[in-house]
Motif scaffolding. Structure first.
Motif, PDB file in Angstrom:
ATOM      1  N   ALA A   1       0.863  -1.184   0.000  1.00  0.00           N
ATOM      2  CA  ALA A   1       0.000   0.000   0.000  1.00  0.00           C
ATOM      3  C   ALA A   1       0.897   1.231   0.000  1.00  0.00           C
ATOM      4  CB  ALA A   1      -0.929   0.010   1.210  1.00  0.00           C
ATOM      5  N   SER A   2       0.358   2.323  -0.460  1.00  0.00           N
ATOM      6  CA  SER A   2       1.098   3.586  -0.421  1.00  0.00           C
ATOM      7  C   SER A   2       0.149   4.711  -0.056  1.00  0.00           C
ATOM      8  CB  SER A   2       1.775   3.875  -1.767  1.00  0.00           C
ATOM      9  OG  SER A   2       0.817   4.132  -2.769  1.00  0.00           O
TER      10      SER A   2
ATOM     11  N   LYS B   1       4.465   7.561   1.810  1.00  0.00           N
ATOM     12  CA  LYS B   1       4.665   6.356   2.611  1.00  0.00           C
ATOM     13  C   LYS B   1       4.405   5.128   1.748  1.00  0.00           C
ATOM     14  CE  LYS B   1       3.133   8.380   7.034  1.00  0.00           C
ATOM     15  NZ  LYS B   1       2.140   8.261   8.137  1.00  0.00           N
ATOM     16  N   ILE B   2       5.188   4.070   1.994  1.00  0.00           N
ATOM     17  CA  ILE B   2       4.930   2.756   1.399  1.00  0.00           C
ATOM     18  C   ILE B   2       4.840   1.747   2.532  1.00  0.00           C
ATOM     19  CG2 ILE B   2       5.863   0.890  -0.027  1.00  0.00           C
ATOM     20  CD1 ILE B   2       7.069   2.903  -1.861  1.00  0.00           C
TER      21      ILE B   2
ATOM     22  N   PRO C   1       5.665  -5.800   3.310  1.00  0.00           N
ATOM     23  CA  PRO C   1       6.092  -6.828   4.274  1.00  0.00           C
ATOM     24  C   PRO C   1       7.392  -6.402   4.962  1.00  0.00           C
ATOM     25  CG  PRO C   1       5.450  -7.820   2.193  1.00  0.00           C
ATOM     26  CD  PRO C   1       5.495  -6.347   1.961  1.00  0.00           C
ATOM     27  N   GLU C   2       7.617  -6.900   6.152  1.00  0.00           N
ATOM     28  CA  GLU C   2       8.832  -6.533   6.876  1.00  0.00           C
ATOM     29  C   GLU C   2      10.065  -7.197   6.290  1.00  0.00           C
ATOM     30  OE1 GLU C   2       8.983  -6.082  11.158  1.00  0.00           O
ATOM     31  OE2 GLU C   2       6.850  -6.587  11.262  1.00  0.00           O
ATOM     32  N   VAL C   3       9.912  -8.402   5.757  1.00  0.00           N
ATOM     33  CA  VAL C   3      11.051  -9.145   5.217  1.00  0.00           C
ATOM     34  C   VAL C   3      10.894  -9.243   3.700  1.00  0.00           C
ATOM     35  CG1 VAL C   3      12.319 -11.316   5.226  1.00  0.00           C
ATOM     36  CG2 VAL C   3      11.298 -10.459   7.347  1.00  0.00           C
ATOM     37  N   ILE C   4      11.921  -8.806   2.975  1.00  0.00           N
ATOM     38  CA  ILE C   4      11.909  -8.798   1.516  1.00  0.00           C
ATOM     39  C   ILE C   4      12.993  -9.749   1.008  1.00  0.00           C
ATOM     40  CG2 ILE C   4      12.109  -7.390  -0.551  1.00  0.00           C
ATOM     41  CD1 ILE C   4       9.732  -6.679   1.189  1.00  0.00           C
ATOM     42  N   ARG C   5      12.578 -10.653   0.130  1.00  0.00           N
ATOM     43  CA  ARG C   5      13.546 -11.585  -0.466  1.00  0.00           C
ATOM     44  C   ARG C   5      14.211 -10.921  -1.660  1.00  0.00           C
ATOM     45  NH1 ARG C   5      12.305 -17.816  -2.416  1.00  0.00           N
ATOM     46  NH2 ARG C   5      14.449 -18.310  -3.073  1.00  0.00           N
TER      47      ARG C   5
ATOM     48  N   GLY D   1       7.711  -2.663   8.328  1.00  0.00           N
ATOM     49  CA  GLY D   1       7.162  -2.673   6.978  1.00  0.00           C
ATOM     50  C   GLY D   1       6.727  -1.303   6.488  1.00  0.00           C
ATOM     51  N   ARG D   2       7.407  -0.263   6.933  1.00  0.00           N
ATOM     52  CA  ARG D   2       6.992   1.093   6.576  1.00  0.00           C
ATOM     53  C   ARG D   2       8.194   1.925   6.136  1.00  0.00           C
ATOM     54  NH1 ARG D   2       3.289   4.650  10.553  1.00  0.00           N
ATOM     55  NH2 ARG D   2       1.907   2.894  10.047  1.00  0.00           N
TER      56      ARG D   2
END
Length: 766
Positions: free
Chosen positions: A439-440, A469-470, A473-477, A489-490
């Motif tokens: 989301a943004s 703002k974007i 997810p907190e973890v990005i592969r 996640g922000r």
């Protein structure tokens, strides 16, 4: 006793001293005598607009006023009027079309109507005539005729302000009726959505406009303004067909001799628009359909679009509107050719992709209200929904809610117009491209001041404070199977941007201007989080650490009006300077088990300087009419700090010269049409110099790219020709031949542009 007659007279006439006066009348087209709806009427600090019958009425204190009547496409008319207490002063006005092009009304430069000659920035205006006469099936096709504008794979660049961004992260904001129209997750313009069948004019603002319109307006603005009904109902229908000739390299012709079943690539389509008034209701319904089997194998397009627009005038102060746009279709294309000769029109490296189906639509409510003090209150809204079902795990869906409130006060007594507003944008994205839900959010406030209290001088200044703002997810592969963490996640950022400009009228038709504006662009969701492959050779990986780019642009320019008999035009000369810090571009990053990985990265600081000369004119010249648009743009796009080692790391094919990738340093464009006794003859020419620098990896590894660039290293010149005949007042037939010399050329590596092609078009206007 003498006092009694005095008191009697006073009792009769005293109420008049407190009475207001009424200024009213009707505004019509000087040629057709049709009523004009939506004409802005200004009197001191008060104002209003004409209704559907062209009528207006202003209640004003007694006194002297300079009244002005203005609307897009017509010359502004001004007149001094003295109003007496209790008087009903009737001023019926006729407005003439803006043959004097410096008087044509624009809105993009300041969010209110202003004659072109008085704007403080470079601004070009395209009329629907050129779109119709060149059979442009989408707006981007005709934009390539504007000096300084180039389109690479659908992304616009103005004066070398952008390179090749692989379908994400434009620096040029696209507006439709002043509302942002980019696909929200990638900042990409879906050109096939824009209602080319119902365009009043297209305004192209060159240079940084972030203070007015926000993040994506870093390099400029393209504002598509749609048309509304006139006094009489109008219906316009066009049908057309197109086919492509055998390419210069005859062995590249694949159709008629393969298993596709396509004997000849063709394109056919139709457009329709009907404009009508029903009392206070203004209705426009447009439709467009296109079927295309392209000259590139497995490249096709099938889509239909409908655009119902409504506007209702509640009274002379309040107008409400509801515009909508629905586009349903599917398409196919490829990213990399098979080679530069026999396979130049066929897919290579498994780069073909297709759409299984798409539905995109917008619903735009609007309200405009003039209060009794003449202040304008305006609300613009949009709900934008996208559902793209694509092959290769590239499907994406998104929704955007946009709202803008705008307040404008015109203080004519001191020559000041103040425009202030607040903007809110909220988006939701769910896409295979990003492996999750995102989301943004964008919140902004702006203030624009325009001052004309000194004779011949126009000043403007603006400021915008923007928060982006974007939510992710907190973890990005990442592409190399490692992971990155985004706290909570922000990602967010806030920034102010400023602009100033001046325009001084040196003579009757001579305008000198200068401007400076800051540029700002926050990265899109696609640039930060995309994970996809565009061929068996390479793909694109995420970069969560990407930060915004900033910069500024400045220019000084002069417009000189011309008149030869009844032919009107102008010459515009501008010198410009643009600088960008932490410029974002897709570049080679690393190799993985799946091949080469590209990422959007902050590339460092860049500087682009240049000069642009353009000429535009229309009107009667000799026995016929001449329409002309021409221009030359020279740019010097460089890194501010350059070394061969750094440039090699960035992946440029030219490590010896300091030049940014995917730019044409020199560009010349001209389109001229002469109309006589119903016949029209048009000629279009376009020259682009050699694109000196591209991605080194593309040049060295993609089939045929290096050899093609070595053989075609001196730029290219395109020639198009067209002939039309007006059979009757309602019917016109046109024949067009594009790429007359059947050149083989590319705009970006590994994608051949169209060989010579022929179009037949029939226009019917009722």
């Amino acid at each position: 006793m003498k006092i009694i007659p005095f008191l009697l007279c006073f009792s009769v006439f005293a109420p008049l001293f407190g009475q207001n006066a009424t200024l009213k009348g009707k505004v019509t087209d000087a040629s057709s005598k049709e009523a004009l709806f939506g004409v802005t009427v200004k009197a001191g600090i008060s104002g209003g607009a004409t209704d559907l019958e062209g009528n207006y009425s202003l209640e004003l204190p007694a006194g002297s006023y300079e009244i002005s009547w203005s609307i897009t496409g017509y010359e502004t008319r001004k007149q001094s009027v003295r109003l007496l207490p209790g008087q009903n002063n009737v001023q019926d006005i006729t407005l003439s079309s803006a043959d004097n092009l410096l008087e044509q009304v624009t809105v993009t430069s300041g969010k209110f109507e202003k004659p072109l000659g008085q704007v403080t920035v470079s601004l070009d205006v395209l009329k629907p005539r050129l779109i119709e006469n060149t059979n442009s099936t989408s707006v981007d096709k005709v934009l390539t005729k504007v000096p300084g504008v180039s389109i690479l794979d659908g992304q616009a660049s103005i004066r070398s302000g952008a390179g090749f961004s692989y379908g994400a992260g434009t620096r040029v904001l696209i507006l439709v009726d002043d509302i942002p129209a980019l696909q929200v997750d990638a900042g990409f313009p879906n050109w096939e959505d824009f209602p080319i069948e119902n365009i009043a004019q297209v305004e192209v603002l060159k240079g940084a406009a972030s203070a007015l319109y926000g993040s994506s307006a870093m390099n400029g603005i393209i504002n598509i303004r749609t048309g509304f009904a006139k006094d009489k109902p109008e219906t316009e229908v066009a049908v057309f067909g197109k086919t492509w000739d055998t390419p210069r390299t005859k062995s590249a012709k694949w159709w008629g001799s393969d298993t596709s079943g396509i004997q000849q690539p063709v394109e056919t389509g139709m457009s329709f628009v009907h404009r009508r008034k029903f009392g206070k209701l203004d209705m426009v319904v447009g439709a467009y359909a296109l079927y295309r089997d392209n000259y590139n194998k497995d490249s096709y397009s099938r889509y239909g679009r409908i655009t119902p627009n409504f506007r209702y005038q509640v009274n002379d102060r309040l107008t409400i509107g509801l515009n909508s746009n629905f586009n349903l279709g599917r398409s196919g294309s490829f990213f990399i050719w098979g080679g530069d000769s026999t396979l130049s029109l066929q897919a290579g490296l498994n780069s073909a992709s297709f759409s299984k189906g798409r539905l995109r639509y917008t619903i735009d409510p609007s309200v405009q209200y003039f209060d009794r003090s003449g202040n304008r209150h305006k609300f613009l809204g949009r709900f934008y929904s996208i559902n793209n079902r694509n092959s290769g795990n590239q499907s994406n869906g998104s929704q955007m809610v946009y709202g803008e409130y705008q307040f404008q006060r015109q203080m004519s007594s001191i020559g000041l117009i103040a425009t202030a507003g607040v903007v809110g944008i909220r988006t939701k994205v769910n896409a295979e491209l990003y492996n999750g839900r995102y989301a943004s959010e964008n919140l902004a406030g702006y203030l624009q001041l325009d001052y004309s209290g000194i004779k011949r001088l126009n000043l403007s200044a603006g400021v915008r404070y923007e928060q982006n703002k974007i939510f992710s997810p907190e973890v990005i592969r990442l592409a190399n199977n490692t992971f990155d963490t985004i706290p909570n996640g922000r990602s967010s950022e806030s920034k102010p941007v400023f602009r100033v400009g001046a325009n001084y009228q040196l003579g009757k038709a001579t305008y000198l201007r200068a401007s400076w504006g800051q540029a700002y662009r926050y990265p899109t969701i696609a640039e930060k989080f995309i994970t996809t492959k565009f061929s068996s050779f390479a793909g694109v990986g995420p970069n969560p650490d990407l930060i915004s780019e900033t910069g500024w642009s400045t220019e000084i320019g002069i417009k000189q009006g011309m008149k030869i008999g009844s032919w009107y035009g102008y010459v515009d000369v501008a010198a410009f300077w643009q600088e960008y810090q932490q410029m974002m571009e897709f570049v080679f990053s690393s190799f993985s088990l799946d091949g080469a990985v590209f990422q959007s990265k902050n590339q460092g600081d860049t500087r682009i300087r240049g000069l642009e000369i353009s000429v535009l004119g229309q009107g009667k010249l000799g026995p016929g009419q001449l329409f002309l648009l021409a221009g030359y743009t020279k740019t010097d796009p460089r890194y501010k700090i350059f070394s061969q080692d750094q440039n090699s790391f960035w992946g440029s094919s030219d490590t010896t010269r300091n030049v940014l990738k995917y730019r044409f340093r020199d560009s010349f464009k001209a389109d001229a049409e002469y109309v006589l006794n119903g016949f029209g003859l048009g000629l279009s020419a376009q020259y682009n110099s050699f694109m000196e620098s591209i991605d080194l990896l593309f040049q060295e590894t993609l089939p045929g790219v290096k050899s093609f660039r070595n053989k075609n290293n001196s730029g290219y010149t395109l020639l198009d020709v067209r002939l039309s005949y007006k059979i009757s007042k309602q019917l016109k037939i046109s024949a067009l031949c594009n790429n007359l010399l059947n050149l083989e050329y590319t705009l970006r590596p590994a994608l051949m542009e169209a060989p010579r092609n022929f179009t037949l078009r029939l226009d019917w206007k009722i």
